[in-house]
Design a protein around this motif. Structure first.
Motif, short mmCIF file in Angstrom:
data_model
loop_
_atom_site.label_atom_id
_atom_site.label_comp_id
_atom_site.label_asym_id
_atom_site.label_seq_id
_atom_site.Cartn_x
_atom_site.Cartn_y
_atom_site.Cartn_z
N THR A 28 0.83 -1.19 0.00
CA THR A 28 0.00 0.00 0.00
C THR A 28 0.88 1.25 0.00
O THR A 28 2.06 1.21 0.34
CB THR A 28 -0.92 0.05 1.24
OG1 THR A 28 -0.12 0.02 2.43
CG2 THR A 28 -1.89 -1.13 1.25
N THR A 29 0.26 2.35 -0.41
CA THR A 29 0.91 3.65 -0.29
C THR A 29 0.24 4.39 0.88
O THR A 29 -0.91 4.09 1.22
CB THR A 29 0.73 4.48 -1.58
OG1 THR A 29 -0.66 4.73 -1.78
CG2 THR A 29 1.28 3.73 -2.76
N ARG B 43 -2.51 2.31 -8.63
CA ARG B 43 -2.93 2.49 -7.22
C ARG B 43 -4.45 2.46 -7.22
O ARG B 43 -5.08 3.25 -7.94
CB ARG B 43 -2.42 3.80 -6.67
CG ARG B 43 -0.98 3.78 -6.13
CD ARG B 43 0.07 3.33 -7.11
NE ARG B 43 1.41 3.41 -6.50
CZ ARG B 43 2.45 2.71 -6.87
NH1 ARG B 43 2.33 1.86 -7.90
NH2 ARG B 43 3.62 2.84 -6.27
N CYS C 49 -8.32 3.64 -3.10
CA CYS C 49 -7.76 4.64 -2.19
C CYS C 49 -8.80 5.12 -1.17
O CYS C 49 -9.96 5.36 -1.51
CB CYS C 49 -7.23 5.83 -2.99
SG CYS C 49 -5.92 5.40 -4.16
N ILE D 14 -4.66 6.27 1.71
CA ILE D 14 -4.00 4.97 1.61
C ILE D 14 -4.55 4.24 0.39
O ILE D 14 -5.76 4.07 0.24
CB ILE D 14 -4.23 4.14 2.89
CG1 ILE D 14 -3.65 4.86 4.11
CG2 ILE D 14 -3.59 2.76 2.74
CD1 ILE D 14 -3.95 4.18 5.42
N CYS D 15 -3.65 3.79 -0.49
CA CYS D 15 -4.04 3.09 -1.71
C CYS D 15 -3.38 1.73 -1.77
O CYS D 15 -2.24 1.55 -1.29
CB CYS D 15 -3.63 3.89 -2.95
SG CYS D 15 -4.30 5.55 -3.06
N SER D 16 -4.08 0.77 -2.34
CA SER D 16 -3.49 -0.54 -2.61
C SER D 16 -2.77 -0.49 -3.95
O SER D 16 -3.22 0.16 -4.89
CB SER D 16 -4.56 -1.62 -2.64
OG SER D 16 -5.17 -1.77 -1.37
#
Length: 284
Positions: free
Chosen positions: A216-217, A229, A232, A236-238
């Motif tokens: 994740t970011t 991405r 979100c 937070i993004c996968s």
């Protein structure tokens, strides 16, 4: 030029299948480079992917539809890599002699080689053989091509490494000499299914969701920078997988290259095919 890897591999399940369009539909969709694997079987060429027979033979299922297409479209050309696959059985002659027999039947449509880099005008209406077998010369020696053909992945997470190799070869082709034929294979298998490498998706269905990398970011914002991405929420993004076909198609569409050479793909869609073809409109 857009092409297909293992162009007639339709049977054998997810680990073996690499295409969904018939050969005729591939040609009508813009595919101009084919990868034909044949088993030398009782003095005929049977189409195989490894040990798996693909319920097809070279004469009626490869040469007949290609020559019909060229007869209807005499300004086009088809490039065919031809190689021997699996164990020969029951033959009374060499592989080269059996090919010569097919050539005698379809010779009007097969280009007679005198160069390793012919112009398009010289090969219109013809099949150009990329000769991946020994014997007398029938086309361009396959070894002459500058190829990226790294086809083994151990896990799904090797997909990004495969993409980096594809992208590096595109850059090599773009800046390379024009008297060399470049061929970039987008396919891979082993620890992943061919459909996953092509699409990044959880199943072969077009509507299937992409698989997630598990990262994740913002924590891993620098990981897999070309992967999308998704999902979100509150910053937070996968990070999802993305298929090689889409990655290259987007790379072209976003103007990162104006030359690819030959692109060989499993399950190519209209976006990739058309974007590769569109590069022929660029002035070089």
């Amino acid at each position: 030029m857009p092409g297909t890897h293992n162009s007639l591999s339709f049977y054998g399940g997810d680990i073996v299948q690499t295409q969904s369009m018939s050969l005729t539909n591939q040609l009508l969709s813009g595919i101009r480079v084919l990868d034909i694997r044949v088993r030398h079987f009782y003095d005929k060429f049977a189409i195989h992917h490894g040990f798996v027979f693909q319920n097809a033979y070279f004469g009626p299922d490869v040469m007949a539809p290609i020559t019909a297409f060229l007869a209807a479209n005499p300004t086009e050309t088809v490039v065919m890599r031809l190689r021997e696959e699996y164990n020969a059985q029951g033959n009374t002659r060499s592989f080269n002699q059996t090919f010569q027999d097919y050539k005698n039947r379809y010779g009007a449509f097969i280009w007679r080689p005198y160069s390793n880099n012919p112009t398009l005008d010289e090969i219109r209406g013809k099949i150009v053989i990329l000769q991946n077998f020994s014997g007398s010369r029938h086309g361009i020696n396959y070894g002459y091509l500058d190829r990226q053909d790294s086809y083994s992945v151990s896990t799904n997470w090797d997909l990004y490494s495969k993409w980096q190799k594809v992208k590096a070869h595109v850059e090599k082709a773009e800046h390379g000499r024009r008297d060399i034929i470049y061929a970039n294979f987008l396919n891979a298998s082993g620890g992943s299914f061919p459909y996953f490498v092509a699409s990044g998706k959880s199943s072969p269905q077009t509507s299937a969701p992409r698989l997630l990398t598990g990262l994740t970011t913002p924590g891993w914002k620098n990981s897999y920078p070309d992967f999308p991405r998704v999902g979100c929420f509150i910053g937070i993004c996968s990070i999802a997988f993305e298929g090689i076909n889409n990655l290259l198609s987007n790379y072209i569409a976003n103007g990162h290259t104006d030359f690819t050479g030959i692109v060989m793909a499993d399950f190519p869609g209209a976006g990739l095919i058309n974007n590769v073809i569109s590069l022929n409109n660029n002035d070089r």
